[in-house]
Design a protein around this motif. Structure first.
Motif, short mmCIF file in Angstrom:
data_model
loop_
_atom_site.label_atom_id
_atom_site.label_comp_id
_atom_site.label_asym_id
_atom_site.label_seq_id
_atom_site.Cartn_x
_atom_site.Cartn_y
_atom_site.Cartn_z
N THR A 188 0.83 -1.21 0.00
CA THR A 188 0.00 0.00 0.00
C THR A 188 0.86 1.25 0.00
O THR A 188 0.54 2.23 -0.70
N GLN A 189 1.97 1.24 0.71
CA GLN A 189 2.84 2.42 0.74
C GLN A 189 3.54 2.62 -0.61
O GLN A 189 3.75 3.75 -1.04
N VAL A 190 3.87 1.53 -1.28
CA VAL A 190 4.47 1.64 -2.62
C VAL A 190 3.44 2.21 -3.60
O VAL A 190 3.78 3.09 -4.42
N LEU A 191 2.20 1.76 -3.51
CA LEU A 191 1.17 2.31 -4.40
C LEU A 191 0.95 3.80 -4.13
O LEU A 191 0.79 4.59 -5.07
N ILE A 192 0.95 4.17 -2.87
CA ILE A 192 0.80 5.60 -2.52
C ILE A 192 2.00 6.39 -3.05
O ILE A 192 1.85 7.48 -3.60
N GLY A 193 3.20 5.83 -2.92
CA GLY A 193 4.40 6.51 -3.40
C GLY A 193 4.38 6.72 -4.90
O GLY A 193 4.74 7.80 -5.40
N PHE A 194 3.93 5.70 -5.66
CA PHE A 194 3.87 5.85 -7.11
C PHE A 194 2.73 6.79 -7.53
O PHE A 194 2.84 7.48 -8.54
N ALA A 195 1.66 6.85 -6.75
CA ALA A 195 0.60 7.83 -7.04
C ALA A 195 1.12 9.25 -6.79
O ALA A 195 0.83 10.17 -7.58
N LEU A 196 1.88 9.42 -5.72
CA LEU A 196 2.48 10.73 -5.46
C LEU A 196 3.47 11.10 -6.57
O LEU A 196 3.57 12.26 -6.96
N SER A 197 4.19 10.10 -7.07
CA SER A 197 5.11 10.35 -8.17
C SER A 197 4.38 10.78 -9.42
O SER A 197 4.83 11.68 -10.14
N ALA A 198 3.24 10.16 -9.70
CA ALA A 198 2.45 10.56 -10.87
C ALA A 198 1.96 12.00 -10.72
O ALA A 198 2.00 12.78 -11.68
N ALA A 199 1.53 12.36 -9.51
CA ALA A 199 1.09 13.74 -9.28
C ALA A 199 2.26 14.70 -9.41
O ALA A 199 2.13 15.80 -9.99
N PHE A 200 3.43 14.31 -8.92
CA PHE A 200 4.61 15.16 -9.01
C PHE A 200 5.02 15.38 -10.46
O PHE A 200 5.31 16.51 -10.89
N VAL A 201 5.05 14.32 -11.24
CA VAL A 201 5.43 14.44 -12.66
C VAL A 201 4.38 15.25 -13.41
O VAL A 201 4.72 16.07 -14.29
N ALA A 202 3.11 15.07 -13.08
CA ALA A 202 2.07 15.87 -13.72
C ALA A 202 2.25 17.35 -13.40
O ALA A 202 2.09 18.21 -14.29
#
Length: 112
Positions: free
Chosen positions: A10-24
């Motif tokens: 779950t923390q990895v999924l949250i981290g990659f979602a944050l990464s997607a928001a950061f790249v966006a």
């Protein structure tokens, strides 16, 4: 599934979602003309994927570290080592003899 594995996923999924928001946000703000580089280059999608993936690894690690550190218990026991008194060091002034400087003469200035 063990709780620790589920927590990690779950923390990895949250981290990659944050990464997607950061790249966006990076692309939306066009930082360093990044949007133009990604959209007008033949390998732009590879750069976009690498940017998302590598930031996702970082954000996932930070997210997991924060979640693990928040699990610490607050014990009522005092901690932090022994409560010994600190040693007191008495200092005293040490006299130092200073030789008086010799006066600068005019001919010494010209030699330099």
């Amino acid at each position: 599934m063990p709780k620790l594995i589920r927590l990690y996923i779950t923390q990895v999924l949250i981290g990659f979602a944050l990464s997607a928001a950061f790249v966006a946000l990076l692309l939306w703000a066009n930082v360093a003309n990044l949007t133009h580089l990604i959209t007008n280059t033949s390998g732009g999608f590879i750069a976009l994927f690498m940017l998302w993936f590598l930031n996702g690894i970082v954000f996932a690690g930070v997210q997991f570290g924060i979640s693990i550190m928040r699990m610490a218990r607050d014990d009522d026991k005092p901690g932090g080592g022994k409560r010994d008194a600190l040693p007191v060091v008495f200092t005293s002034a040490v006299p130092v003899k200073i030789k008086p400087e010799r006066p600068v003469r005019q001919r010494d200035i010209h030699r330099r």
